[in-house]
Design an enzyme around this catalytic site. Structure first.
Site, PDB file in Angstrom:
ATOM      1  NE  ARG A 179      11.353  20.056 -13.501  1.00 48.24           N
ATOM      2  CZ  ARG A 179      11.782  19.305 -12.520  1.00 48.24           C
ATOM      3  NH1 ARG A 179      12.908  18.622 -12.653  1.00 48.24           N
ATOM      4  NH2 ARG A 179      11.096  19.222 -11.406  1.00 48.24           N
ATOM      5  CD  GLU A 237     -10.371  33.186  -9.403  1.00 52.69           C
ATOM      6  OE1 GLU A 237      -9.385  33.880  -9.760  1.00 52.69           O
ATOM      7  OE2 GLU A 237     -10.415  31.951  -9.524  1.00 52.69           O
TER       8      GLU A 237
END
Ligand SMILES: Nc1ncnc2c1ncn2[C@@H]1O[C@H](CCC(=O)c2cccc(C(=O)O)c2)[C@@H](O)[C@H]1O
Ligand SMILES: [Zn+2]
Length: 353
Positions: free
Chosen positions: A82, A213
């Site tokens: 944050r 992937e």
């Protein structure tokens, strides 16, 4: 060496050889490299988060039912970051973990959009990663470079923002070398990102999208054709297309193979079914990488041990794998030569009678 990562099928002395082998890591995510200790520390700082603070509970939390579940959990860890100080601490600690494994050079995939959209000031973000990069190089001797990736599922707004952060001279960090694309592939076609890759390539960045992937070989073709990929993140499904294998080998497009990741996200069923052998047999430049090591209960050294088992490699074979990563990296030529020579000297000394 972390004991739970010692595969009994790989001789102990090969583990020891790997632990000391100078290496380059080309595919490892910034947030996905947060160690249990760092995750616990960040979770304790932000008690409103659902991420457990106890390392044992964390192992359970990092068990994924499928790729979508993995991304959910990944984003809950992203939510813990944050402040610019969180970013600096994470980056510095990731470099420390890499240095401990004798990683001399790493290209760290960072998703700046995920942080700026969560309210971290973009200049403070760039200053935090650059500060950690310089400290890590001075203190550990590990050279870090950045790949900024688009979180494709977040849409074209995220692509535009990532391209801006990667190409605006007033913001882009000095250590940035490449441009990527991550997140889920299903429902996120690669061609739509062409204009953003064009911008990044025009600004001198290398193209390294994830592809193949969680979807088929056509996604890898799309990454090559539309995004002008120079290396492919994973590329696992390329094994289903012999023409694609031949193309990757002929053009020396390296695959960034992350074996344990593919099992953890359930992209591949078991390690023994992993197509790494087909890649090597086709003459493709295979590089070994860790992706999101603590989340997948692995580290780069363990991925080399897995590769040694799957490809039946001895010390020289492992040294060649390490040099593949150096060759396929975006380090300058003198830097590449220095690490390759270090690999050779280390291997010769190890094998000397
Ligand atoms: N094995 C992997 N394969 C692919 N990617 C991987 C892998 N490991 C880690 N990642 C990372 O996962 C992120 C996914 C982030 C994402 O999808 C998303 C979607 C919507 C909103 C937001 C947001 O931030 O608000 C983010 C990517 O940025 C990528 O760097
Ligand atoms: Zn990845």
């Amino acid at each position: 060496m972390t004991d739970h990562l010692v595969d009994a099928r790989v001789p102990r002395d090969l583990h020891a050889f790997i632990a000391g082998l100078p290496k380059a890591e080309l595919h490892v995510h910034h947030v996905g490299s947060a160690s249990p200790r760092i995750v616990a520390e960040l979770a304790a700082r932000h008690p409103d988060s659902k991420v457990p603070t106890d390392p044992e509970a964390l192992a359970d939390y990092f068990t994924f039912t499928d790729f979508a579940h993995f991304i959910d959990v990944y984003l809950s860890v992203v939510d813990l970051i944050r402040t610019p100080e969180d970013v600096r601490l994470l980056t510095y600690e990731v470099a420390r973990d890499l240095a401990r494994q004798q990683v001399r050079y790493a290209e760290l995939t960072i998703t700046p959009f995920s942080s700026t959209r969560r309210g971290i000031d973009e200049r403070a973000f760039m200053a935090a990663i650059e500060d950690a990069r310089k400290a890590a190089e001075a203190e550990f001797g590990t050279v870090l470079r950045w790949c900024f990736d688009i979180p494709g599922e977040a849409g074209l707004e995220s692509a535009d923002e990532t391209a801006r952060l990667a190409t605006d001279d007033r913001v882009r960090p000095e250590g940035l070398v490449s441009f990527g694309l991550g997140g889920p592939e299903i429902g996120v076609p690669r061609p739509q990102f062409k204009p953003y890759f064009d911008r990044a390539i025009a600004a001198g960045l290398h193209s390294v999208p994830h592809a193949g992937e969680t979807t088929g070989p056509e996604t890898v073709w799309d990454a090559l054709t539309h995004l002008r990929a120079e290396r492919i993140g994973h590329g696992t499904s390329s094994a289903q297309d012999p023409k694609l294998l031949a193309h990757l080998a002929e053009h020396r497009i390296a695959l960034e193979v992350c074996p344990t990741s593919n099992i953890a996200t359930r992209a591949v069923r078991t390690l023994d079914e992993h197509p790494i052998k087909e890649f090597a047999k086709a003459g493709i430049v295979v590089t070994i990488n860790s992706d999101d090591p603590p989340m997948f209960g692995t580290d780069l050294n363990n991925e080399y041990a897995v590769a040694a088992r799957l490809l039946d490699l001895d010390e020289r074979g492992l040294a060649d794998l390490a040099k593949n990563a150096v060759t396929a990296s975006f380090l300058d030529e003198p830097g590449k030569a220095r690490i390759a020579e270090e690999v050779d000297t280390y291997t010769a000394n190890w094998l000397a009678p």
